[in-house]
Design an enzyme around this catalytic site. Structure first.
Site, PDB file in Angstrom:
ATOM      1  N   GLU A 271     -36.099 -40.347  -3.120  1.00 28.51           N
ATOM      2  CA  GLU A 271     -37.039 -40.734  -4.191  1.00 28.51           C
ATOM      3  C   GLU A 271     -36.869 -42.184  -4.607  1.00 28.51           C
ATOM      4  OE1 GLU A 271     -38.270 -36.721  -6.693  1.00 28.51           O
ATOM      5  OE2 GLU A 271     -36.936 -38.152  -7.624  1.00 28.51           O
ATOM      6  N   HIS A 292     -23.175 -27.147  16.828  1.00 28.71           N
ATOM      7  CA  HIS A 292     -23.569 -26.122  17.789  1.00 28.71           C
ATOM      8  C   HIS A 292     -25.075 -25.939  17.835  1.00 28.71           C
ATOM      9  CE1 HIS A 292     -19.349 -24.890  18.481  1.00 28.71           C
ATOM     10  NE2 HIS A 292     -19.218 -25.419  17.274  1.00 28.71           N
ATOM     11  N   LYS A 398     -48.021 -34.010  -7.691  1.00 31.16           N
ATOM     12  CA  LYS A 398     -48.055 -33.127  -8.876  1.00 31.16           C
ATOM     13  C   LYS A 398     -49.476 -33.057  -9.435  1.00 31.16           C
ATOM     14  CE  LYS A 398     -43.315 -33.440 -10.710  1.00 31.16           C
ATOM     15  NZ  LYS A 398     -42.450 -34.016 -11.741  1.00 31.16           N
TER      16      LYS A 398
HETATM   17  O1  PA5 Z   1     -36.118 -37.223 -10.286  1.00 33.25           O
HETATM   18  C1  PA5 Z   1     -37.194 -36.894 -10.748  1.00 33.25           C
HETATM   19  O2  PA5 Z   1     -37.809 -37.587 -11.581  1.00 33.25           O
HETATM   20  C2  PA5 Z   1     -37.866 -35.572 -10.370  1.00 33.25           C
HETATM   21  O3  PA5 Z   1     -37.231 -34.942  -9.303  1.00 33.25           O
HETATM   22  C3  PA5 Z   1     -37.833 -34.648 -11.573  1.00 33.25           C
HETATM   23  O4  PA5 Z   1     -36.521 -34.457 -11.966  1.00 33.25           O
HETATM   24  C4  PA5 Z   1     -38.482 -33.312 -11.266  1.00 33.25           C
HETATM   25  O5  PA5 Z   1     -39.789 -33.504 -10.809  1.00 33.25           O
HETATM   26  C5  PA5 Z   1     -38.493 -32.419 -12.511  1.00 33.25           C
HETATM   27  O6  PA5 Z   1     -39.101 -33.067 -13.562  1.00 33.25           O
HETATM   28  P1  PA5 Z   1     -38.895 -32.619 -15.062  1.00 33.25           P
HETATM   29  O7  PA5 Z   1     -37.476 -32.822 -15.427  1.00 33.25           O
HETATM   30  O8  PA5 Z   1     -39.813 -33.506 -15.851  1.00 33.25           O
HETATM   31  O9  PA5 Z   1     -39.296 -31.178 -15.131  1.00 33.25           O
END
Ligand code: PA5
Length: 406
Positions: A271, A292, A398
């Site tokens: 990310e 393996h 999303k």
């Molecule tokens: O790192 C990030 O921003 C995402 O992976 C969020 O943690 C994930 O989408 C969950 O979001 P939230 O904490 O708003 O539910």
């Protein structure tokens, strides 16, 4: 710094690393300047709120006395850090089990957890920074209904814990209206950098892992003076691998308990770096099992990758082979032999291998690892020219998913 990086089999020279030192140092300075958005995690191990830490410990003791099963509901950065630490580290015997909901949209997965709920004393911990994530919202409401059916409304409220934004989002609003015990996710720390906030610390503490030691390790790493010398070397090496056309980082470990630590790294790197058409694709390999299945590809397949080996130097347990051709050898000896042999075979075949030596899998060293990876990730992303702290691609899917739902 107790974690050491070995670049001797990476194919990179000291000169290659030195050429990027200035830029890496500037990236590090920028992180520490306190002027960049979403860098609240940088000084956190040195400046965290001790009263808040005490409150986390107090509340975790209450949860530990209330239940034998804590169901944590959250996904991505609101899940992986806790899951990884709980799997990897030693826990106080007799502690509640911690399981996770909302980590997918599988009815079968959640049905099994609901059935388990019927036979155990249960608490819920819902974690969401935005308070609007589909997986979390849907499953929290399913589990909340089951909790109310089991205990009645009044007691259920005493068994729900929330970690969310200070002011914004539907979850904060519900928390205030219903009176759940809650913690705040700092606004200057993004999901994937949040494991050392209540997001990770509360479930980890409930599981019986020593979170003071975890923070002590992170503090030791944050205050290490070694960063300028070799702390940034891993970040630079990763950047140079991409420049040389190795677009995949095959992160390998020889301890199954580290599976989710690698999943956490995958989110952190993926990310933070995967944007603007650049970034390394982080892949996880569990050895020796994957030797393996993927051993052939690694040895002779297309050269799109380099390897990063997480090498745990000492294990607190060992088993001796009692008979047969390997009589007298221990599993740790065999595991170390596998680590060394695989690195030799792969580097002889021209694969770049980076090795990280970690003294042992304790909460203290694990805290160091968390901070090490967060920092090196932010430095590599900066060298790649991308913002380590946004995730426009995540937001895009999303949005589309919500359109499909409505
Ligand atoms: O790192 C990030 O921003 C995402 O992976 C969020 O943690 C994930 O989408 C969950 O979001 P939230 O904490 O708003 O539910």
């Amino acid at each position: 710094m107790d974690i050491k990086i070995d670049l001797s089999k990476s194919g990179l020279t000291e000169e290659d690393i030195q050429q990027e030192k200035e830029r890496a140092g500037a990236a590090l300075d920028k992180l520490w300047s306190g002027k960049e958005d979403f860098t609240g995690w940088v000084k956190l191990p040195l400046e965290y709120d001790k009263a808040e830490m005490e409150r986390i410990l107090t509340v975790s003791d209450i949860i530990r006395s209330q239940c034998s099963l804590l169901i944590v509901i959250g996904i991505g950065g609101s899940y992986l850090g806790a899951k990884a630490a709980i799997d990897a580290l030693e826990k106080e015997p007799g502690s509640p089990e911690v399981k996770f909901a909302g980590i997918n949209l599988s009815a079968a997965y959640h049905q099994r957890l609901l059935l388990e709920m019927q036979t155990k004393e249960v608490c819920l911990c819902v974690i969401s920074k935005s308070g609007t994530t589909v997986e979390t919202t849907a499953t929290f409401n399913i589990f909340k209904k089951a909790l109310i059916e089991k205990y009645g409304k009044e007691e259920a409220v005493q068994r729900i814990y929330a970690v969310t934004d200070k002011e914004n989002g539907a979850l904060r609003q519900e928390t205030e209206e219903e009176g759940y015990t809650s913690f705040v996710i700092p606004s200057d720390i993004g999901g994937r950098y949040s494991v050392l906030t209540p997001v990770g610390l509360l479930p980890i503490a409930v599981s019986g892992v020593d979170i003071r030691q975890l923070m002590a390790g992170a503090e030791a790493m944050a205050s290490s003076t070694d960063w300028d010398f070799h702390g940034t070397d891993y970040a630079i090496a990763r950047y140079l691998m991409l420049q040389q056309g190795r677009a995949v980082e095959a992160i390998q470990h020889y301890e199954p308990d580290l599976k989710y630590f690698v999943e956490w790294i995958k989110q952190l790197f993926g990310e933070s770096e995967g944007k603007d058409g650049t970034g390394l694709f982080p892949a996880g390999l569990e050895l020796t099992a994957d030797l393996h299945s993927m051993g052939q590809f690694l040895q002779e397949g297309s050269r799109i990758f380099f390897e990063t080996v997480l090498n745990i130097e000492n294990s607190s347990v060992d088993l001796e082979v009692p008979s047969g051709p390997l009589e007298g050898k221990t599993l740790n000896q065999l595991n170390q032999a596998a680590t060394k042999g695989v690195i030799k075979a792969h580097s002889d075949a021209g694969i770049s291998v980076i090795r990280l030596d970690i003294p042992s899998l304790t909460a203290f060293y694990y805290g160091q690892l968390i901070y090490f990876f967060e920092t090196t990730c932010a430095v590599t992303a900066t060298l790649m020219g991308v913002n380590p702290f946004n995730q426009p691609g995540v937001e895009a899917y999303k949005k589309e998913m919500k359109k499909e739902i409505s």
